[in-house]
Design an enzyme around this catalytic site. Structure first.
Site, PDB file in Angstrom:
ATOM      1  N   ASP A 130      18.684  74.833   6.095  1.00 23.40           N
ATOM      2  CA  ASP A 130      17.532  74.062   6.837  1.00 23.40           C
ATOM      3  C   ASP A 130      17.852  73.162   7.992  1.00 23.40           C
ATOM      4  O   ASP A 130      18.716  72.140   7.519  1.00 23.40           O
ATOM      5  CB  ASP A 130      16.574  73.445   5.903  1.00 23.40           C
ATOM      6  CG  ASP A 130      15.347  72.884   6.462  1.00 23.40           C
ATOM      7  OD1 ASP A 130      14.444  73.436   6.933  1.00 23.40           O
ATOM      8  OD2 ASP A 130      15.342  71.657   6.868  1.00 23.40           O
ATOM      9  N   TYR A 151      17.626  67.334  14.814  1.00 22.59           N
ATOM     10  CA  TYR A 151      18.707  66.653  14.010  1.00 22.59           C
ATOM     11  C   TYR A 151      20.016  66.311  15.009  1.00 22.59           C
ATOM     12  O   TYR A 151      20.838  67.379  15.363  1.00 22.59           O
ATOM     13  CB  TYR A 151      19.266  67.138  12.665  1.00 22.59           C
ATOM     14  CG  TYR A 151      18.028  67.333  11.866  1.00 22.59           C
ATOM     15  CD1 TYR A 151      16.870  66.524  11.790  1.00 22.59           C
ATOM     16  CD2 TYR A 151      17.967  68.553  10.838  1.00 22.59           C
ATOM     17  CE1 TYR A 151      15.820  66.778  10.700  1.00 22.59           C
ATOM     18  CE2 TYR A 151      17.057  68.612   9.925  1.00 22.59           C
ATOM     19  CZ  TYR A 151      15.907  67.456   9.744  1.00 22.59           C
ATOM     20  OH  TYR A 151      15.115  67.951   9.039  1.00 22.59           O
ATOM     21  N   TYR A 162      11.539  68.808   0.570  1.00 23.19           N
ATOM     22  CA  TYR A 162      12.922  68.160   1.233  1.00 23.19           C
ATOM     23  C   TYR A 162      13.047  66.704   0.721  1.00 23.19           C
ATOM     24  O   TYR A 162      12.047  66.360  -0.011  1.00 23.19           O
ATOM     25  CB  TYR A 162      12.718  67.841   2.679  1.00 23.19           C
ATOM     26  CG  TYR A 162      11.511  66.899   3.397  1.00 23.19           C
ATOM     27  CD1 TYR A 162      11.862  65.514   3.082  1.00 23.19           C
ATOM     28  CD2 TYR A 162      10.458  67.680   4.088  1.00 23.19           C
ATOM     29  CE1 TYR A 162      10.806  64.675   3.860  1.00 23.19           C
ATOM     30  CE2 TYR A 162       9.665  66.442   4.748  1.00 23.19           C
ATOM     31  CZ  TYR A 162       9.823  65.073   4.455  1.00 23.19           C
ATOM     32  OH  TYR A 162       9.081  64.276   5.241  1.00 23.19           O
ATOM     33  N   ARG A 197      27.081  66.265   3.239  1.00 20.20           N
ATOM     34  CA  ARG A 197      27.930  66.077   4.455  1.00 20.20           C
ATOM     35  C   ARG A 197      29.364  66.082   4.172  1.00 20.20           C
ATOM     36  O   ARG A 197      30.170  66.077   4.984  1.00 20.20           O
ATOM     37  CB  ARG A 197      27.665  64.422   5.157  1.00 20.20           C
ATOM     38  CG  ARG A 197      26.522  63.721   4.305  1.00 20.20           C
ATOM     39  CD  ARG A 197      26.360  62.374   4.576  1.00 20.20           C
ATOM     40  NE  ARG A 197      26.633  61.916   5.780  1.00 20.20           N
ATOM     41  CZ  ARG A 197      26.540  60.642   6.242  1.00 20.20           C
ATOM     42  NH1 ARG A 197      26.392  59.732   5.577  1.00 20.20           N
ATOM     43  NH2 ARG A 197      26.533  60.269   7.572  1.00 20.20           N
TER      44      ARG A 197
END
Ligand SMILES: NC(=O)c1ccc[n+]([C@@H]2O[C@H](COP(=O)([O-])OP(=O)(O)OC[C@H]3O[C@@H](n4cnc5c(N)ncnc54)[C@H](OP(=O)(O)O)[C@@H]3O)[C@@H](O)[C@H]2O)c1
Length: 318
Positions: A61, A66, A211, A291
């Protein structure tokens, strides 16, 4: 854990069979804009995506906004040569307002520009799921959703959904074209979706991906007072009320309860926080932000984690 063991489910009536945990690509958009997460190494981002895919995660997603396009570019780089490709979901309506600021538009021309830009950055001919990111400005909701229906009819996107809509807004959209998926916030810190939008989605058979199931890192167990104090100034969380007192102490107490449950299941507080969102019968999948590659393994297991009634009672005991 290998690919064969990760649980999947149908995303509403889309026909997409998704793993119960998906890869959230907000933080990998990096710094340099209003809602960045501080500096981000693209090689780490790509390695994180590869690790998630290796474990069987089959959807990502992202959103045009972003990193003002950077997240979509990193997703494309990560997926070069990858077969089979995971589903790629992205969003429109939040656009570059200049100087790193973000503004909203649901105007037809703006959305058409956005979809072309996303297709090009992602390097795909069609987007698997295209979502309205925010219902703003509210008065342009009908124009925005009509445009989404048009993009689907044209074959530029396979499925269409919305994010951050309330029930009244979803109904307005449904009057124009079927709303195939919803993307609300949902976590122990932000449980409001339980009241209306999740029961509504269930009764309508709409697919739901939630989310920030760990409230953007707050419930991982790694987000201590020290870590918050040392967040870089360009990490949006440094300014967010949930990461400050008086709310913070309450959230850290929730983390302590999650940790106690996690110990019994030989897992992490973050995985329990994600599994907690997945036990709501309206929820198909949880979007989890990663990340770095080493963050993936301890959390992807949430897809298969069954919480007992005792676990749920203990977590709720606040
Ligand atoms: N539609 C919308 O309006 C909307 C809004 C928000 C999010 N989303 C979507 O939902 C996704 C997930 O939300 P989110 O990223 O805000 O929050 P989240 O999934 O609740 O938390 C993600 C953060 O938790 C930390 N983390 C990840 N793995 C960890 C581990 N193993 N141990 C400790 N910490 C770990 C990371 O932060 P650190 O690396 O800094 O520790 C990571 O960025 C987003 O990426 C985006 O796709 C959509």
């Amino acid at each position: 854990m290998d690919q064969a063991t990760l649980k999947t489910t149908q995303l509403g009536a889309t026909g997409l069979e998704i793993t119960r945990v998906g890869f959230g690509a907000w933080a990998i958009g990096g710094a340099g804009w209003e809602f960045g997460w501080g500096a981000q190494d693209d090689d780490d981002s790509i390695a994180a995506i590869h690790r998630a895919l290796q474990l069987g995660v089959n959807w990502i997603d992202t959103a045009a906004v972003y990193g003002l396009g950077h997240s979509e570019e990193v997703v494309r780089r990560a997926l070069e040569g990858v077969q089979p490709r995971p589903y790629v979901f992205t969003k429109a309506s939040r656009v570059d307002g200049g100087g790193g600021r973000v503004v909203s538009s649901l105007e037809r021309d703006s959305i058409r520009r956005e979809v072309e830009a996303s297709l090009s950055r992602l390097g795909v001919d069609v987007i698997d799921l295209y979502q309205i990111h925010w219902p703003r400005p509210d008065e342009d909701l009908e124009e925005g959703w009509s445009t989404f229906a048009e993009l689907k009819a044209q074959g530029l996107v396979r499925h269409i959904g919305v994010s951050n809509f309330d029930v009244a807004q979803v109904r307005r959209a449904q009057a124009i074209a079927a709303v195939e998926t919803l993307q609300p916030p949902y976590s122990l810190v932000t449980p409001a979706a339980e009241r209306e939008i999740l029961p509504f989605a269930r009764s309508e058979g709409i697919g739901v991906i939630v989310y920030a199931p760990m409230s953007s890192g707050l419930l991982t167990g790694a987000m201590t007072r020290e870590r918050i104090a040392s967040l870089p100034d360009d990490d949006w969380r440094k300014r967010d009320a949930r990461f400050q007192e008086p709310a913070l102490s309450e959230h850290l107490a929730t983390v302590a309860r999650l940790q106690a449950v996690a110990e019994r299941h030989d897992t992490t507080a973050g995985a329990v926080a994600i599994a907690w969102t997945l036990q709501n019968p309206a929820v198909d999948g949880a979007i989890v932000g990663f990340r770095r590659p080493e963050q993936v393994d301890p959390l992807v297991v949430a897809a298969n984690l069954e919480l007992t009634p005792e676990d749920l009672a203990e977590i709720a005991a606040a």
